[in-house]
Design a protein around this motif. Structure first.
Motif, mmCIF file in Angstrom:
data_model
loop_
_atom_site.group_PDB
_atom_site.id
_atom_site.type_symbol
_atom_site.label_atom_id
_atom_site.label_comp_id
_atom_site.label_asym_id
_atom_site.label_seq_id
_atom_site.Cartn_x
_atom_site.Cartn_y
_atom_site.Cartn_z
ATOM 1 N N ARG A 11 3.894 4.339 -3.413
ATOM 2 C CA ARG A 11 3.525 5.475 -4.252
ATOM 3 C C ARG A 11 4.331 5.400 -5.556
ATOM 4 O O ARG A 11 5.124 4.484 -5.732
ATOM 5 N N GLY A 12 4.136 6.376 -6.426
ATOM 6 C CA GLY A 12 5.000 6.482 -7.601
ATOM 7 C C GLY A 12 4.780 5.371 -8.611
ATOM 8 O O GLY A 12 3.758 4.687 -8.611
ATOM 9 N N GLU A 13 5.799 5.194 -9.479
ATOM 10 C CA GLU A 13 5.634 4.267 -10.597
ATOM 11 C C GLU A 13 5.396 2.832 -10.145
ATOM 12 O O GLU A 13 4.702 2.079 -10.839
ATOM 13 N N ILE A 14 5.949 2.423 -8.996
ATOM 14 C CA ILE A 14 5.779 1.020 -8.591
ATOM 15 C C ILE A 14 4.348 0.764 -8.124
ATOM 16 O O ILE A 14 3.801 -0.323 -8.347
ATOM 17 N N ALA A 15 3.722 1.775 -7.502
ATOM 18 C CA ALA A 15 2.314 1.618 -7.114
ATOM 19 C C ALA A 15 1.462 1.468 -8.373
ATOM 20 O O ALA A 15 0.562 0.621 -8.438
ATOM 21 N N VAL A 16 1.767 2.254 -9.397
ATOM 22 C CA VAL A 16 1.052 2.159 -10.677
ATOM 23 C C VAL A 16 1.247 0.769 -11.291
ATOM 24 O O VAL A 16 0.307 0.139 -11.769
ATOM 25 N N ARG A 17 2.489 0.275 -11.235
ATOM 26 C CA ARG A 17 2.811 -1.052 -11.787
ATOM 27 C C ARG A 17 1.972 -2.143 -11.120
ATOM 28 O O ARG A 17 1.450 -3.052 -11.784
ATOM 29 N N VAL A 18 1.862 -2.079 -9.800
ATOM 30 C CA VAL A 18 1.118 -3.098 -9.054
ATOM 31 C C VAL A 18 -0.388 -2.978 -9.340
ATOM 32 O O VAL A 18 -1.072 -3.988 -9.527
ATOM 33 N N ILE A 19 -0.887 -1.741 -9.417
ATOM 34 C CA ILE A 19 -2.311 -1.527 -9.715
ATOM 35 C C ILE A 19 -2.657 -2.132 -11.077
ATOM 36 O O ILE A 19 -3.687 -2.771 -11.254
ATOM 37 N N ARG A 20 -1.756 -1.934 -12.047
ATOM 38 C CA ARG A 20 -2.001 -2.502 -13.388
ATOM 39 C C ARG A 20 -2.096 -4.024 -13.343
ATOM 40 O O ARG A 20 -2.974 -4.626 -13.968
ATOM 41 N N ALA A 28 -9.245 -6.000 -7.159
ATOM 42 C CA ALA A 28 -9.444 -4.582 -6.847
ATOM 43 C C ALA A 28 -8.175 -4.020 -6.192
ATOM 44 O O ALA A 28 -7.473 -4.726 -5.473
ATOM 45 N N SER A 29 -7.886 -2.746 -6.461
ATOM 46 C CA SER A 29 -6.681 -2.131 -5.895
ATOM 47 C C SER A 29 -7.052 -0.914 -5.048
ATOM 48 O O SER A 29 -7.989 -0.181 -5.368
ATOM 49 N N VAL A 30 -6.297 -0.741 -3.971
ATOM 50 C CA VAL A 30 -6.526 0.372 -3.057
ATOM 51 C C VAL A 30 -5.229 1.158 -2.921
ATOM 52 O O VAL A 30 -4.197 0.594 -2.562
ATOM 53 N N ALA A 31 -5.280 2.460 -3.220
ATOM 54 C CA ALA A 31 -4.111 3.315 -3.057
ATOM 55 C C ALA A 31 -4.171 4.010 -1.700
ATOM 56 O O ALA A 31 -5.251 4.208 -1.137
ATOM 57 N N VAL A 32 -3.002 4.361 -1.189
ATOM 58 C CA VAL A 32 -2.920 5.248 -0.029
ATOM 59 C C VAL A 32 -2.066 6.438 -0.439
ATOM 60 O O VAL A 32 -1.221 6.313 -1.326
ATOM 61 N N PHE A 33 -2.311 7.585 0.175
ATOM 62 C CA PHE A 33 -1.563 8.770 -0.246
ATOM 63 C C PHE A 33 -1.345 9.746 0.900
ATOM 64 O O PHE A 33 -2.179 9.903 1.782
ATOM 65 N N SER A 34 -0.189 10.395 0.864
ATOM 66 C CA SER A 34 0.109 11.453 1.826
ATOM 67 C C SER A 34 -0.498 12.762 1.315
ATOM 68 O O SER A 34 -1.003 12.822 0.188
ATOM 69 N N VAL A 36 0.714 15.396 0.124
ATOM 70 C CA VAL A 36 1.226 15.958 -1.132
ATOM 71 C C VAL A 36 1.008 15.025 -2.326
ATOM 72 O O VAL A 36 1.393 15.358 -3.443
ATOM 73 N N ASP A 37 0.399 13.868 -2.082
ATOM 74 C CA ASP A 37 0.188 12.901 -3.159
ATOM 75 C C ASP A 37 -1.277 12.764 -3.566
ATOM 76 O O ASP A 37 -1.647 11.837 -4.302
ATOM 77 N N ARG A 38 -2.087 13.716 -3.100
ATOM 78 C CA ARG A 38 -3.518 13.703 -3.404
ATOM 79 C C ARG A 38 -3.805 13.491 -4.895
ATOM 80 O O ARG A 38 -4.743 12.817 -5.262
ATOM 81 N N GLU A 39 -2.984 14.116 -5.754
ATOM 82 C CA GLU A 39 -3.230 14.040 -7.204
ATOM 83 C C GLU A 39 -2.213 13.155 -7.920
ATOM 84 O O GLU A 39 -2.020 13.272 -9.131
ATOM 85 N N ALA A 40 -1.554 12.297 -7.156
ATOM 86 C CA ALA A 40 -0.558 11.410 -7.776
ATOM 87 C C ALA A 40 -1.244 10.369 -8.658
ATOM 88 O O ALA A 40 -2.409 10.029 -8.450
ATOM 89 N N LEU A 41 -0.501 9.860 -9.637
ATOM 90 C CA LEU A 41 -1.085 8.943 -10.631
ATOM 91 C C LEU A 41 -1.631 7.663 -9.998
ATOM 92 O O LEU A 41 -2.676 7.156 -10.406
ATOM 93 N N HIS A 42 -0.935 7.157 -8.985
ATOM 94 C CA HIS A 42 -1.419 5.899 -8.377
ATOM 95 C C HIS A 42 -2.785 6.113 -7.722
ATOM 96 O O HIS A 42 -3.611 5.217 -7.689
ATOM 97 N N VAL A 43 -3.020 7.326 -7.227
ATOM 98 C CA VAL A 43 -4.304 7.650 -6.604
ATOM 99 C C VAL A 43 -5.404 7.714 -7.668
ATOM 100 O O VAL A 43 -6.517 7.218 -7.475
ATOM 101 N N LEU A 44 -5.050 8.312 -8.814
ATOM 102 C CA LEU A 44 -6.022 8.432 -9.907
ATOM 103 C C LEU A 44 -6.351 7.070 -10.509
ATOM 104 O O LEU A 44 -7.455 6.856 -11.008
#
Ligand code: MV4
Length: 499
Positions: A11-20, A28-34, A36-44
């Motif tokens: 999650r967090g900035e490192i998930a965003v880094r890897v997605i980029r 293709a990238s797949v996020a997972v979220f708990s 409380v992370d429904r609206e986290a940036l990596h999910v978006l």
């Protein structure tokens, strides 16, 4: 083996880094979220995202079965663990392999051998890489403890064999403290790491933390990408990192880099890894441990080498040979990273979760913002407080410091508290500017920071209230009369503030 779809188990900035990195490679990238992370940036940002359960990490980001299940169900062919969570968990790497998924990281055996700090010390000793004087086996119940400790010398440190990063480290100043400290260290280690094994190391006085980035491919080739200096730490959490280290010259870099590559090779290492050293006042270096993951501070290495470490991780995991030889690696200029944490540094660095009502990240030439934040995002209270990393590059260290000062001054976060004011203070400090990165630098300069405590807190509160007021549709800027010709000339406008 071609990688076409990556599940990012983080999650967090490192998930965003890897997605980029995935997007740039056409993967293709797949996020997972708990929950409380429904609206986290990596999910978006990811191409797909799937829920994995409650906020508690043990039930979501650490749940190996759930992660492997999602990866298989969505048709991913590889898994990137980021850092933290399961990144250095050999069982997770094995579970991925057993499910036919490529683990984007080292082989489980390399994770295991470096997971034991005494096993890692043995590898270094066998290669004649200097290690801190100490034991090379966990202390047995019947160890002739006093004799061993006397031989190592005081002050010494009791460290957890399965620990690392200084967690559960215990200082022993004299023999009278030894027995009690050992009992406490063992029970702390058992509690924190599920294993009470501990070993001894001489405590080096005021050392510096210098680590070497390595890349190893599946064809036996290993290169190093120079070093990072991480001496500005608080309770073993790094605050500021930089590359190159101000205390390392070309000759020392070559010796440390060569030692790091030999350690990686001996461990059967593949993918990106980091070999940590302590450097003493006489600039002698000692192997400390190896981190078998992509590290938080990897961007400073990317900035001075021009090499995209996540891209290389993906290529290496796909079985491709390294795209660089050691001769291709050139270090250019200097890079600094500041960790922006959602914490109140003036109230014992207590976490500061909540909604970000206003955000303007620093931009401009040679400024990079690796962040999980956006305006309206709510920082949950369940995870590490790292919110963003501000990274700059400069032609030399002095230029990088000036640029970091400028960027920190530009960076505005409203609604929650962050470590930005302390980072700005450290970067402005003469000892930091001179490269005197002593272990106690932070303790020495924090009293000065503390004096701005109350002012800064009330400013943050007022700013948050104003931002909320504006969000609700009220105007916070008074109706201004049309600017007079004089105002245009001076740049002064009624109702405008300079900061
Ligand atoms: C040490 C040490 C002195 N002697 N080991 C290990 C992990 C890192 N987070 C801190 N660690 C240390 N290990 C021996 N044998 C001192 C530290 C240490 C430190 C080292 C470099 C820069 C800042 C530091 C802050 C606290 C402790």
């Amino acid at each position: 083996m071609k990688i076409t779809k990556v599940l990012v188990a983080n999650r967090g900035e490192i998930a965003v880094r890897v997605i980029r990195a995935c997007r740039e490679q056409g993967i293709a990238s797949v996020a997972v979220f708990s929950e409380v992370d429904r609206e986290a940036l990596h999910v978006l940002m990811a191409d797909e995202a799937y829920p994995i359960g409650p906020p508690a990490p043990a039930e979501s980001y650490l749940a190996i079965d759930k992660l492997v299940g999602v990866a298989k169900a969505c048709g991913a062919d590889a898994v990137h663990p980021g850092y933290g969570f399961l990144a250095e968990n050999a069982a997770f790497a094995e579970a991925c392999a057993a499910a036919g998924l490529v683990f984007i990281g080292p082989p489980p055996e390399a994770i295991r051998s470096m997971g034991s700090k005494t096993a890692a010390r043995q590898i270094a000793r066998k290669l004649n890489v200097p290690t801190v004087p100490g034991t090379f086996e966990p202390l047995a119940e019947d160890t002739a403890l006093r004799a061993a400790a006397r031989e190592i010398g005081y002050p010494l440190l009791i460290k957890a064999t399965m620990g690392g990063g200084g967690k559960g480290m215990r200082l022993v100043r004299a023999e009278t403290e030894l027995e009690a400290a050992l009992g406490l260290a063992r029970s702390e280690a058992a509690w924190a790491f599920g294993d009470g094994a501990v070993y001894l190391e001489r405590c080096l006085a005021d050392p510096r933390h210098v680590e070497v980035q390595v890349l190893a491919d599946a064809h036996g080739r290993v290169i190093h990408l120079g070093e990072r200096e991480c001496s500005i730490q608080r309770r073993h959490q790094k605050l500021i990192e930089e590359s190159p280290s101000p205390c390392v010259d070309a000759a020392m870099r070559e010796r440390m880099g060569e030692a790091a590559c030999r350690i990686a090779k001996a461990a059967g290492y593949v993918n990106a890894g980091t070999v940590e050293f302590l450097v003493d006042a006489d600039r002698r270096f000692y192997f400390l441990e190896m981190n078998t993951r992509l590290q938080v501070e990897h961007p400073v290495t990317e900035m001075v080498t021009g090499i995209d470490l996540v891209r290389e991780q993906l290529r290496i995991a796909a079985g491709e040979p390294l795209g660089y030889t050691q001769a291709d690696v050139h270090l250019r200029g200097a890079s600094i990273e500041c960790r922006i944490n959602a914490e109140d540094p003036f109230t014992d660095w207590r976490p500061s979760p909540g909604t970000i009502t206003g955000l303007r990240a620093a931009t401009g030439p040679w400024v990079r913002d690796d962040s999980a934040a956006y305006e309206g995002y709510t920082v949950p209270r369940f995870y590490d407080t790292l919110l963003a990393k501000l990274i700059v590059w400069g032609a030399d260290r002095a230029a990088a410091i000036q640029r970091m000062s400028r960027a920190l001054a530009e960076y505005k976060v409203v609604g929650i508290l962050t470590t930005i004011p302390v980072l700005a203070h450290i970067v402005a400090h003469e000892d930091f500017r001179a490269g005197n990165l002593s272990t106690e630098l932070l303790d020495r300069i924090m009293p000065a920071v503390a004096t701005v405590k109350d002012g800064s807190r009330s400013i943050a509160v007022i700013a948050a209230v104003l931002a909320e007021y504006e969000r609700l549709g009220h105007r916070t800027i008074a109706e201004a009369p049309p600017p007079t010709p004089d105002a245009w000339r001076t740049g002064r406008h009624p109702g405008w503030r300079s900061r």
